[in-house]
Write an enzyme that holds these catalytic residues in place. Structure first.
Site, mmCIF file in Angstrom:
data_model
loop_
_atom_site.group_PDB
_atom_site.id
_atom_site.type_symbol
_atom_site.label_atom_id
_atom_site.label_comp_id
_atom_site.label_asym_id
_atom_site.label_seq_id
_atom_site.Cartn_x
_atom_site.Cartn_y
_atom_site.Cartn_z
ATOM 1 N N MET A 1 0.830 -1.204 0.000
ATOM 2 C CA MET A 1 0.000 0.000 0.000
ATOM 3 C C MET A 1 0.866 1.258 0.000
ATOM 4 S SD MET A 1 -3.180 -1.219 0.248
ATOM 5 C CE MET A 1 -4.217 0.054 0.962
ATOM 6 N N SER A 2 0.683 2.091 -1.023
ATOM 7 C CA SER A 2 1.397 3.368 -1.081
ATOM 8 C C SER A 2 0.533 4.522 -0.612
ATOM 9 C CB SER A 2 1.847 3.636 -2.516
ATOM 10 O OG SER A 2 0.706 3.871 -3.343
ATOM 11 N N GLY A 3 -0.774 4.277 -0.510
ATOM 12 C CA GLY A 3 -1.709 5.358 -0.235
ATOM 13 C C GLY A 3 -2.302 5.954 -1.494
ATOM 14 N N VAL B 1 -4.168 5.492 -5.530
ATOM 15 C CA VAL B 1 -5.381 4.848 -6.017
ATOM 16 C C VAL B 1 -5.103 3.418 -6.496
ATOM 17 C CG1 VAL B 1 -5.147 5.832 -8.346
ATOM 18 C CG2 VAL B 1 -7.394 5.124 -7.522
ATOM 19 N N SER C 1 -2.779 0.989 -5.593
ATOM 20 C CA SER C 1 -2.650 -0.028 -4.549
ATOM 21 C C SER C 1 -3.932 -0.159 -3.734
ATOM 22 C CB SER C 1 -1.467 0.292 -3.634
ATOM 23 O OG SER C 1 -1.598 1.553 -3.026
ATOM 24 N N CYS D 1 14.946 0.061 -6.307
ATOM 25 C CA CYS D 1 13.994 -0.064 -5.204
ATOM 26 C C CYS D 1 13.118 -1.304 -5.367
ATOM 27 C CB CYS D 1 13.124 1.185 -5.108
ATOM 28 S SG CYS D 1 11.965 1.166 -3.729
ATOM 29 N N CYS E 1 10.654 9.347 -5.081
ATOM 30 C CA CYS E 1 10.074 9.570 -3.749
ATOM 31 C C CYS E 1 10.970 10.392 -2.838
ATOM 32 C CB CYS E 1 9.709 8.237 -3.095
ATOM 33 S SG CYS E 1 11.122 7.150 -2.760
#
Length: 349
Positions: free
Chosen positions: A15-17, A19, A21, A95, A193
């Site tokens: 979960m990235s926060g 839409v 995920s 990453c 990021c």
């Protein structure tokens, strides 16, 4: 939603926060799967409010794993080192390899989950003919992310799912609206990021505590055009922001790190038909013993060009394109395809 025999398996949703995920979690919840959400804390303080809120709405457990030190050592350090060595890195590839499909997959397994589900736009299929998992492009090629996933191993592919690979972005937003997830209108992040506002050169100087002095802009014959503001502030193919008034358009075609010179030339000098790539990972088959025909891409948003890939004795490959390709750059990745199948790839040396 792709099944890959995942009906009765427990899944952890990365979960990235955002839409994408969030919709992954919703789709797996609706399918009746036993799921939890999880975020990696990589370069900001712990706490992902949007991811937590979605997990609360879906009534699923939420985990957060703090890997800031490892991210700094593995991803941020690689980013800085590659620029200092004259290359142009792709930190998302590093990453994915070390963090998302490395430590997060490991954390999912330790917590008792069989699968890791992410919001990448790609597809995974099992080829029963040769007994291998295949990485394939997303159905919506405009969103395809297979280029940054070429490092996935067979073991990882067996434990990873990409449910969004069969959807378009518009369809994902529609699902988010209907599910009232609260992130349906959230914009996609286009930034690295740890560089939310760009400014990679300032980041590198602060991160390494090094300063990169002014030097000369020169042409291929050594004629001086002017003064650059620090060699790490320029990338191969750059034209804008040079601060020069020249009669003809000039592009950064190479960098002489040892002598602190940025070499300029015409656009035609950016084209080449050959590269060497190392740290190669093959997905669709074991490392080939003889040359193969495929198509190759040397940038994320670039179209593939037909090529011959020749294996070298040390595990690296030589890639010869049928037509010259623009902007082959050390530190980026060469990724190989046959139709919609990602064969593998490696780091351009």
């Amino acid at each position: 939603m792709e099944s890959n025999n995942s009906d009765n398996l427990k899944a952890m949703i990365a979960m990235s926060g955002g839409v994408d995920s969030s919709v992954c979690a919703y789709l797996y919840k609706e399918a009746g799967c036993d799921i939890a959400g999880a975020s990696l804390c990589l370069c900001t303080h712990p706490g992902n409010a949007d991811a937590e809120a979605v997990c609360r709405k879906l009534d699923i457990p939420y985990y957060e794993f703090d890997y800031r030190d490892m991210f700094r050592d593995k991803v941020m350090q690689n980013f800085a080192d590659t620029y200092i060595e004259g290359g142009t890195p792709n930190p998302c590839i590093v990453c994915n390899r070390t963090m998302k499909f490395g430590v997060l997959l490991s954390e999912a397994e330790k917590a008792g989950y069989d699968l890791l589900v992410t919001g990448h736009y790609a597809r995974i299929e099992f080829d029963e003919t040769n007994g291998r998992y295949l990485l394939k492009k997303a159905c919506d090629e405009r969103k395809d992310q297979s280029y940054v996933l070429y490092n996935l191993t067979q073991e990882q592919l067996s434990k990873v799912r990409f449910p969004l690979g069969v959807y378009s972005k518009d369809e994902i937003r529609e699902i988010a609206v209907k599910a009232e997830l609260g992130v349906a209108a959230k914009k996609d992040s286009q930034d690295i990021c740890f560089l939310p506002n760009g400014g990679y050169a300032d980041f590198i100087e602060n991160f390494t505590n090094k300063r990169f002095p002014e030097g000369d802009f020169v042409d291929r014959e050594g004629n001086v055009y002017g003064t650059h503001k620090g060699i790490i502030r320029y990338t191969i193919g750059q034209r804008k922001g040079l601060g020069l008034a020249l009669k003809e358009p000039a592009y950064v075609i190479s960098k002489d790190m040892e002598n602190n010179k940025v070499i300029l030339g015409p656009d035609s000098a950016l084209y080449s038909d050959t590269l060497i790539a190392g740290d190669v990972n093959w997905i669709a088959f074991d490392a080939p013993k003889s040359e193969i025909r495929c198509a190759a891409r040397v940038r994320y948003n670039q179209k593939e060009t037909p090529a011959t890939v020749i294996p070298l004795d040390d595990g690296r490959v030589k890639v010869i394109f049928d037509a010259p390709v623009r902007g082959i750059t050390r530190g980026q990745s060469a990724v190989f395809y046959r139709d919609d199948i990602c064969l593998g790839g490696g780091i351009i040396e």
